[in-house]
Write a protein that holds these residues in place. Structure first.
Motif, mmCIF file in Angstrom:
data_model
loop_
_atom_site.group_PDB
_atom_site.id
_atom_site.type_symbol
_atom_site.label_atom_id
_atom_site.label_comp_id
_atom_site.label_asym_id
_atom_site.label_seq_id
_atom_site.Cartn_x
_atom_site.Cartn_y
_atom_site.Cartn_z
ATOM 1 N N ALA A 20 0.828 -1.215 0.000
ATOM 2 C CA ALA A 20 0.000 0.000 0.000
ATOM 3 C C ALA A 20 0.854 1.253 0.000
ATOM 4 O O ALA A 20 0.361 2.344 -0.285
ATOM 5 C CB ALA A 20 -0.919 -0.003 1.218
ATOM 6 N N ASP A 21 2.136 1.122 0.333
ATOM 7 C CA ASP A 21 2.982 2.316 0.477
ATOM 8 C C ASP A 21 3.549 2.815 -0.851
ATOM 9 O O ASP A 21 3.965 3.953 -0.962
ATOM 10 C CB ASP A 21 4.138 2.024 1.450
ATOM 11 N N ARG A 22 3.588 1.953 -1.824
ATOM 12 C CA ARG A 22 4.069 2.292 -3.176
ATOM 13 C C ARG A 22 5.465 2.921 -3.157
ATOM 14 O O ARG A 22 5.713 3.938 -3.762
ATOM 15 C CB ARG A 22 3.064 3.192 -3.888
ATOM 16 N N ARG A 23 6.365 2.296 -2.411
ATOM 17 C CA ARG A 23 7.760 2.782 -2.390
ATOM 18 C C ARG A 23 8.671 1.873 -3.191
ATOM 19 O O ARG A 23 9.871 1.849 -2.996
ATOM 20 C CB ARG A 23 8.249 2.877 -0.950
ATOM 21 N N GLY A 24 8.099 1.086 -4.073
ATOM 22 C CA GLY A 24 8.889 0.189 -4.912
ATOM 23 C C GLY A 24 7.996 -0.374 -6.004
ATOM 24 O O GLY A 24 6.798 -0.086 -6.043
ATOM 25 N N PRO A 25 8.563 -1.199 -6.889
ATOM 26 C CA PRO A 25 7.791 -1.641 -8.067
ATOM 27 C C PRO A 25 6.794 -2.761 -7.819
ATOM 28 O O PRO A 25 5.894 -2.976 -8.623
ATOM 29 C CB PRO A 25 8.895 -2.119 -9.024
ATOM 30 N N VAL A 26 6.927 -3.487 -6.692
ATOM 31 C CA VAL A 26 6.095 -4.682 -6.492
ATOM 32 C C VAL A 26 4.698 -4.278 -6.015
ATOM 33 O O VAL A 26 4.549 -3.546 -5.037
ATOM 34 C CB VAL A 26 6.738 -5.629 -5.448
ATOM 35 N N ALA A 27 3.675 -4.761 -6.727
ATOM 36 C CA ALA A 27 2.291 -4.475 -6.322
ATOM 37 C C ALA A 27 1.800 -5.520 -5.326
ATOM 38 O O ALA A 27 1.103 -5.202 -4.370
ATOM 39 C CB ALA A 27 1.381 -4.462 -7.541
ATOM 40 N N THR A 74 4.547 -9.629 -8.311
ATOM 41 C CA THR A 74 3.978 -9.043 -9.520
ATOM 42 C C THR A 74 4.246 -7.544 -9.560
ATOM 43 O O THR A 74 3.984 -6.836 -8.587
ATOM 44 C CB THR A 74 2.458 -9.314 -9.566
ATOM 45 N N VAL A 75 4.771 -7.115 -10.708
ATOM 46 C CA VAL A 75 4.987 -5.687 -10.969
ATOM 47 C C VAL A 75 3.953 -5.278 -12.008
ATOM 48 O O VAL A 75 3.865 -5.901 -13.069
ATOM 49 C CB VAL A 75 6.415 -5.444 -11.524
ATOM 50 N N LEU A 76 3.158 -4.276 -11.698
ATOM 51 C CA LEU A 76 2.153 -3.815 -12.657
ATOM 52 C C LEU A 76 2.747 -2.681 -13.472
ATOM 53 O O LEU A 76 3.386 -1.787 -12.920
ATOM 54 C CB LEU A 76 0.888 -3.358 -11.922
ATOM 55 N N GLY A 77 2.545 -2.721 -14.780
ATOM 56 C CA GLY A 77 3.139 -1.710 -15.647
ATOM 57 C C GLY A 77 4.441 -2.216 -16.226
ATOM 58 O O GLY A 77 4.793 -3.392 -16.089
ATOM 59 N N ALA A 78 5.158 -1.292 -16.892
ATOM 60 C CA ALA A 78 6.427 -1.682 -17.519
ATOM 61 C C ALA A 78 7.409 -2.107 -16.436
ATOM 62 O O ALA A 78 7.391 -1.553 -15.337
ATOM 63 C CB ALA A 78 6.979 -0.506 -18.303
ATOM 64 N N PRO A 79 8.262 -3.082 -16.733
ATOM 65 C CA PRO A 79 9.225 -3.502 -15.706
ATOM 66 C C PRO A 79 10.242 -2.403 -15.442
ATOM 67 O O PRO A 79 10.620 -1.680 -16.365
ATOM 68 C CB PRO A 79 9.893 -4.728 -16.342
#
Ligand SMILES: Cc1cc2nc3c(=O)[nH]c(=O)nc-3n(C[C@H](O)[C@H](O)[C@H](O)COP(=O)(O)OP(=O)(O)OC[C@H]3O[C@@H](n4cnc5c(N)ncnc54)[C@H](O)[C@@H]3O)c2cc1C
Length: 456
Positions: free
Chosen positions: A320-327, A350-355
């Protein structure tokens, strides 16, 4: 050349879940089919790479026990579902919390449990291999105070029991904007609903139609997140194995279609009474010029292994913090032990969006924060990036796009419905029904339909 024995009433192009489920319905109504698949294996996007005893899914793994298509599609009787532990874990404000968990006792959380039992009798528990409860750690505190938890439980209970026909009556707008208008505390929205919906919809910006988001939440609230035992490819492989021998032909690329024939790149032409295009949206538009190609949500799945599981829990862990690429991430070997050799833990993220650039390094650093453990000794097993992973569903979204183009020419796949395995299976059923009607075959002879209630 395809030998004459391969000729059939209907040629289906593509052996993903949509094409294979349609083949079952046609076959059970007495219509012969041949399924032509360009790849050397069936499954399409639901493939699983096997490496050194690990089973590594290309897809982002979130099915639900409440998908009706998993229960009603012929050929899937032997499908074993491995549930995640109840609810989810969320990493919010630097700590891991548990949220969205059904209760075992009374009060408002008991109401949620009752609602779940009402909407989704746990038929999946009767399926093979789901009897063993997944490990659950009690170390994580609930998200928010008692009032927040009660309000969330009530909201989930309400959506779990809402008649599915009522959901489309709500105004349709981007899910992110609809969330802000729900009157829930910011902590619940940002700490739970937003990351959960991003994971369920593969849409980090929540541009998806709020109606599709409501269906996804309903699916979550009325069932359990789960994975097919043994890997995502178990589902299409079971479907393929239950078709008459010789129905599926792999390594055959179709280059053009008409209402009475298909032409292949290297195996000549096949004549038939009808053609069903069951490829992904982009390949379908190449075969059927003029067909709309939706935008897609790209998804990257990263698999690591280590000797000790970083948490003793089979939960889905959302960021929930969105401080990295992993969703979202999970120790998937805790959910389904068959996916890793004995003594090894498999962590799938899982990474959402472009790697991101330098994917392994940035993902590993983020996983260290999410699991609260050092990850530098973890071994990278695979990075799977799929640019056209999931068709986007911005508003207005029609989850019942036409599957009949002309008498004799049909199309199915997740781009005709909702971009989920449930939508995929249902689109295959709709196309088979339309085709049988045009062929003048009694479709009630086919297996039971995929119901629309509780469907995402
Ligand atoms: C990374 C990722 C994460 C996902 N996460 C989820 C999730 O969490 N939950 C969920 O429910 N769903 C998820 N999905 C979506 C789900 O996997 C798809 O909706 C579903 O697999 C689509 O099935 P399909 O049969 O419509 O298409 P596909 O699986 O794409 O199958 C189409 C087949 O057609 C074949 N083909 C194409 N062109 C030709 C040709 N010219 N000739 C012959 N054959 C051809 C292809 O090789 C392929 O096998 C995810 C997908 C991905 C990739």
């Amino acid at each position: 050349m395809l030998e004459p024995a391969c000729q059939a009433d209907v040629v289906i192009v593509g052996a993903g879940a949509a094409g294979l489920s349609a083949a079952h319905r046609l076959n059970s109504a007495g219509v012969t089919t041949v399924v032509l698949e360009a790849a050397p294996h069936v499954g399409g996007r639901m493939t699983t790479e096997k490496v050194d005893g690990f089973r590594l899914d290309r897809v982002g793994r979130l099915l639900s026990t409440s998908y009706p298509g998993l229960r009603t599609t012929p050929g899937l009787d032997a499908l074993a579902l491995r549930p995640f532990s109840p609810g989810v874990l969320v990493h919010a404000e630097g700590r891991v919390h548990r949220a969205g968990e059904p209760a075992s006792a009374g009060g408002t959380r008991g109401a949620l449990d009752a609602a779940r039992a009402f909407v989704s009798p746990p038929r999946w528990t009767r399926q093979r291999a789901t009897a063993a409860a997944p490990p659950v750690s009690r170390a994580f505190p609930p998200l928010g105070g008692a009032l927040d938890q009660a309000r969330l439980a009530t909201a989930l209970g309400r959506i779990a029991t809402a008649p599915v026909e009522r959901l489309p009556a709500r105004p349709e707008r981007p899910a992110g904007r609809a969330l802000a208008a729900r009157g829930m505390p910011a902590r619940t929205v940002e700490g739970f609903l937003r990351p959960l919906l991003a994971a369920l919809l593969c849409d980090p910006d929540l541009t998806t139609s709020s109606r599709c988001a409501d269906l996804a939440l309903r699916t979550f609230a009325s069932g359990r997140l789960c994975v097919p035992e043994g890997g995502a490819d178990t589902l299409p492989e079971l479907l393929a194995a239950a078709l008459p021998p010789g129905t599926v032909r792999t390594g055959v690329r179709v280059t053009s279609v008409s209402t009475t024939s298909v032409t292949t790149a290297a195996h000549g032409e096949l004549r038939c009474r009808a053609v069903l295009v069951a490829t992904g949206a982009r390949a379908a538009a190449e075969l059927l010029p003029g067909l709309r190609v939706p935008p897609f949500h790209p998804v990257t799945v990263v698999h690591h292994t280590t000797d000790e599981p970083p948490i003793a829990d089979a939960a889905l862990l959302l960021d929930a913090d969105r401080r990295g690429p992993v969703a979202h991430t999970a120790v998937i070997s805790q959910v389904d032990p068959s996916r890793a050799p004995v003594g090894r833990a498999l962590i799938s993220s899982t990474v959402l969006g472009a790697p991101p650039t330098d994917t392994d390094r940035t993902v590993r650093a983020h996983l260290a924060a999410l699991y609260g453990t050092a990850t530098h000794r973890w071994e990278l097993l695979a990075v799977h990036h799929t640019p056209d992973a999931v068709p986007a569903m911005p508003p207005p979204h029609d989850p019942r796009r036409p599957v009949r183009l002309l008498a004799g020419l049909y199309v199915c796949g997740d781009h005709r419905d909702t971009s989920t395995v449930q939508g995929t299976l249902r689109s295959g059923h709709r196309a088979a029904t339309a085709l049988l009607a045009d062929l003048g075959v009694d479709s009630t002879a086919a297996a039971a339909p995929v119901p629309t209630s509780t469907a995402a």
